[in-house]
Design a protein around this motif. Structure first.
Motif: not given
Length: 120
Positions: A5-6, A8-9, A12-13
């Protein structure tokens, strides 16, 4: 799970950040934007030149006053001194209604063709 999740975020950022940077740069490189930037630079340069000219004019007036004081030109005129006569300089040359200086200055020259392809 948190690690995925980290990342992926973070990805995306980074993608959003890179996309916005590229879009901003593309908008800066449009012809309208470039013309506006050139106009702004021209106005800024004009203001700088105007300020420079005003500084030069002020310094010139100050220096002229200094020289006038040093040469005694700023002193009041003595009434006992004789006044020098001023002479009028007249133009020499042809004078008359059809032989004026303006007429001789702008007389029409004969036509000469410099076209090499023209038949002679």
């Amino acid at each position: 799970m948190f690690r995925r999740t980290f990342w992926f975020t973070a990805g995306a950022a980074a993608g959003v950040w890179a996309t916005t940077k590229v879009n901003r740069k593309l908008k800066q490189l449009t012809p309208e934007s470039l013309a506006a930037q050139a106009a702004d630079k021209a106005i800024e340069t004009g203001h700088k030149l105007k300020d420079f000219a005003l500084d030069v004019r002020e310094s010139m007036a100050r220096r002229e006053a200094e020289l006038g004081e040093a040469l005694g030109l700023a002193a009041p005129v003595d009434q006992d001194l004789p006044v020098r006569p001023h002479f009028v300089v007249e133009a020499s040359g042809p004078v008359g209604p059809d032989r004026s200086l303006e007429a001789t200055k702008y007389r029409k020259l004969p036509y000469t063709s410099y076209n090499r392809n023209e038949d002679h």
